[in-house]
Design a protein around this motif. Structure first.
Motif, short mmCIF file in Angstrom:
data_model
loop_
_atom_site.label_atom_id
_atom_site.label_comp_id
_atom_site.label_asym_id
_atom_site.label_seq_id
_atom_site.Cartn_x
_atom_site.Cartn_y
_atom_site.Cartn_z
N LYS A 28 0.84 -1.19 0.00
CA LYS A 28 0.00 0.00 0.00
C LYS A 28 0.88 1.24 0.00
CE LYS A 28 -3.86 -2.22 -0.03
NZ LYS A 28 -4.72 -2.18 -1.21
N THR A 29 1.49 1.49 -1.14
CA THR A 29 2.42 2.59 -1.28
C THR A 29 1.73 3.75 -1.97
OG1 THR A 29 4.16 0.96 -1.54
CG2 THR A 29 4.70 3.21 -2.15
N ARG A 30 2.08 4.96 -1.57
CA ARG A 30 1.43 6.13 -2.13
C ARG A 30 2.20 6.66 -3.33
NH1 ARG A 30 -0.18 10.86 1.85
NH2 ARG A 30 -1.76 9.31 2.37
N VAL A 31 1.45 6.93 -4.38
CA VAL A 31 2.00 7.54 -5.59
C VAL A 31 1.26 8.86 -5.82
CG1 VAL A 31 2.18 7.35 -8.09
CG2 VAL A 31 2.68 5.37 -6.65
N ASP A 49 -3.93 0.08 -10.27
CA ASP A 49 -4.15 -1.33 -10.59
C ASP A 49 -2.94 -2.20 -10.29
OD1 ASP A 49 -6.57 -0.38 -11.44
OD2 ASP A 49 -6.54 -1.40 -13.37
N HIS A 50 -1.83 -1.56 -9.92
CA HIS A 50 -0.66 -2.31 -9.47
C HIS A 50 -0.43 -2.15 -7.99
CE1 HIS A 50 -0.04 -2.38 -13.81
NE2 HIS A 50 0.66 -3.47 -13.60
N GLY A 51 -1.49 -1.80 -7.26
CA GLY A 51 -1.46 -1.88 -5.81
C GLY A 51 -1.12 -0.61 -5.07
N ALA A 52 -0.99 0.51 -5.73
CA ALA A 52 -0.60 1.74 -5.04
C ALA A 52 -1.82 2.57 -4.67
CB ALA A 52 0.32 2.55 -5.93
N LYS A 53 -1.67 3.31 -3.58
CA LYS A 53 -2.62 4.37 -3.27
C LYS A 53 -2.21 5.59 -4.09
CE LYS A 53 -3.46 2.96 1.53
NZ LYS A 53 -3.38 3.39 2.95
N VAL A 54 -3.18 6.20 -4.74
CA VAL A 54 -2.86 7.24 -5.72
C VAL A 54 -3.55 8.55 -5.36
CG1 VAL A 54 -2.95 7.91 -8.15
CG2 VAL A 54 -2.64 5.49 -7.53
N LYS A 55 -2.78 9.63 -5.45
CA LYS A 55 -3.35 10.97 -5.37
C LYS A 55 -2.96 11.72 -6.65
CE LYS A 55 -3.84 11.78 -0.42
NZ LYS A 55 -3.60 12.75 0.69
N VAL A 56 -3.91 12.48 -7.18
CA VAL A 56 -3.69 13.22 -8.41
C VAL A 56 -3.94 14.70 -8.15
CG1 VAL A 56 -4.38 13.52 -10.82
CG2 VAL A 56 -4.42 11.23 -9.78
#
Length: 579
Positions: A28-31, A49-56
């Motif tokens: 659960k890594t943040r990108v 879709d490759h498992g990351a937590k995403v912020k845009v």
């Protein structure tokens, strides 16, 4: 993978395929993704879709960037959709084509990475998002006669119209294009997208309007945005990234300036730069570009924020002199909010030529927009000035009768607007433009004689498949498609400016999109990928090791940006590296 001098990673297809078979690490890594154009939204979907937590984060108050203002095509050679209409593309031919345009400056490993990742990206997005890419049959590459080029189409893709009702409250948060207001036609629907053009029935256009179905760049952004929203990824708008958080030369996050003027530190294991170019920064243009760019046509938030942050972090830069050059005409502000129009297909039609201040033709008027723009940078060393600026698009009444004043969508036979220079004779027109009338008459006379002979001996207009496709659709496939005499007065002219869709330069990267430092080592700026379509990376026409002076095909800028995002997900993450 092997190490090269300087520490950059060497791409090999075998290693990329091996990496794709490995289990995906689901940490659960943040990108953090900066920018919401085609590259940014694709990067967000891929990371999620490759498992990351995403912020845009998006600098503007609406999403979509320059992609939303575009025609919405992407160029992906050897994609799986080509087979649907019998096209036989190949990896080898695709790489060969890119390398044939390199002038010896492309790093072949980057071309290979792009060609391998592109088809997987198309299939991934079609299978897991609403994108629904489709091929544009018979649409030729821009330099189809080069080794590996294709005249039969299939590499350029677009997406069908999409109802923005699916976006709910986000329907009005996509930036509208000043060039394609309320777009109801995709490229596939236009004469450019059809070997034998057929108009979309009026009732279908009305249905699309009632259903708020949009096309062109709007649809690409709309479909990718829906893919993000379906994953719970909601971009934060009016948030400008101002600096990277670095610890021991490793990226640990980003500082964001909010709409209220507050600064917010966002921790992250990776920051993905999809922030556009620097074409709206006068400072950067003076510092880097090789020639004049006076009339950019991209979204005005492209002021080089990502570039500035990467430089502070010690990134190596590449291809900073180049841009996606585009001829531009200035129009009254009441025509569109930008006060300018892209001059692309309309200069490929018969009965028009381009002349410089010496009243001479100076290039093939039908060449692709990027190649054409380079002609504006030719130097007159005696005058110590640009040889082909100012310049004009010159056309006759026959052009108006047949095609209308297409710069502002005039109908055939309607007179041009009053702001257009016109005169009963060529000499009279030359007097209005301040150029030599006798020379203009000679230039037009020679052009007319070459039209009669069906061959442009001076500039080879009409020889290429591109010229024959972009000219008059009724003459498609022949030299007559872009050729026709100027022999019916009155005569008209519109001045053409040096513009651009965006800049190409940016942080140099290795084959898996990691930004390199000034020693060309990816290990020194860890977790700072750059995925812009115009960055110095997978730019087949211009970058770092992909340094060409022209673009390969319709949809090339977007194809590169979107694919590089997917490259990062497939290559980096599938090899066990979660950002």
């Amino acid at each position: 993978m092997t190490r090269r001098a300087g520490g950059a990673l060497q791409y090999t297809q075998a290693k990329a395929q091996e990496a794709e078979q490995r289990p995906i690490a689901r940490k659960k890594t943040r990108v953090v993704v900066l920018g919401t154009g085609g590259a940014g939204l694709t990067a967000a979907i891929t990371a999620h879709d490759h498992g990351a937590k995403v912020k845009v984060f998006e600098k503007a108050d609406k999403v979509g960037g320059t992609t939303a203002w575009s025609g919405g095509m992407i160029w992906i050679p050897n994609n799986h959709l080509e087979a649907e209409f019998g096209s036989r593309d190949s990896r080898e031919e695709s790489v060969r084509y890119i390398m044939s345009l390199s002038h010896g400056l492309i790093d072949e490993s980057l071309a290979e990475a792009f060609v391998d990742a592109g088809p997987r990206m198309v299939k991934f997005l079609n299978d897991h998002t609403p994108t629904n890419f489709r091929t544009i049959p018979q649409f030729p590459d821009y330099h189809a006669e080069f080794p590996g080029g294709r005249t039969g189409g299939g590499r350029s893709l677009d997406t069908p119209p999409y109802s923005f009702k699916e976006l709910g409250k986000w329907a009005d948060r996509v930036t509208p294009s000043p060039y394609y207001p309320g777009p109801r036609l995709s490229i596939y629907d236009t004469p450019l997208g059809q070997a034998v053009p057929e108009s979309v029935p009026e009732e279908e256009l009305e249905r699309r309007s009632r259903n708020n179905e949009r096309a062109s760049g709007q649809v690409l952004i709309g479909r990718l945005l829906k893919g993000c929203l379906d994953r719970g990824i909601e971009p934060r708008t009016s948030c400008r990234a101002v600096d990277l958080i670095l610890k021991k030369r490793k990226v640990k996050g980003v500082v964001v300036e909010t709409a209220d003027g507050d600064e917010e530190e966002v921790e992250a294991s990776a920051v993905i730069l999809c922030t556009g170019g620097f074409e709206w920064s006068d400072e950067f243009k003076r510092a880097f570009l090789r020639g004049p760019m006076t009339h950019s046509v991209s979204i005005q938030t492209n002021t080089g924020d990502g570039l500035r942050m990467a430089m502070r972090a010690g990134a190596m830069l590449g291809n900073m002199r180049e841009a996606w050059w585009m001829p531009v005409a200035v129009v009254p502000d009441d025509y569109n909010s930008m006060g300018r129009v892209l001059i692309a297909g309309i200069r490929s039609l018969p009965r028009c030529i381009m002349v410089n201040r010496k009243a001479k033709r100076f290039t093939n008027e039908s060449s692709n927009y990027n190649a054409f723009g380079i002609a504006f940078h030719e130097q007159d060393v005696s005058a110590f000035d640009y040889a082909n600026l100012p310049c004009w698009l010159v056309f006759d009444q026959g052009y108006i009768d047949q095609y209308g004043f297409s710069i502002t969508d005039g109908k055939p036979g309607e007179p041009p607007p009053q702001w257009v220079a016109g005169a009963a004779t060529l000499k009279g027109l030359a007097d209005r433009l301040g150029i030599l009338g006798e020379q203009l008459e000679q230039t037009v006379s020679r052009w007319n004689s070459q039209c009669a002979a069906s061959h442009d001996d001076d500039r080879q207009r009409g020889d290429a498949a591109h010229d024959q496709w972009w000219g008059d659709a009724a003459q498609r496939g022949s030299t007559q498609a872009p050729m026709g005499p100027l022999d019916k007065g009155p005569f008209y002219a519109v001045e053409i400016k040096s513009g651009a869709l965006g800049t190409k330069g940016g942080p140099q990267t290795d084959w898996n999109a990691n930004v390199l430092d000034v020693d060309c080592s990816s290990s020194m700026i860890q977790s700072l990928p750059s995925l812009r379509g115009d960055s110095a990376k997978l730019q087949p026409i211009s970058t770092m090791r992909l340094k060409l002076k022209t673009t390969m095909a319709p949809g090339c800028p977007l194809g590169l940006g979107v694919t590089s995002s997917r490259t990062f997900g497939l290559v980096c993450n599938l090899s066990g590296r979660v950002w």
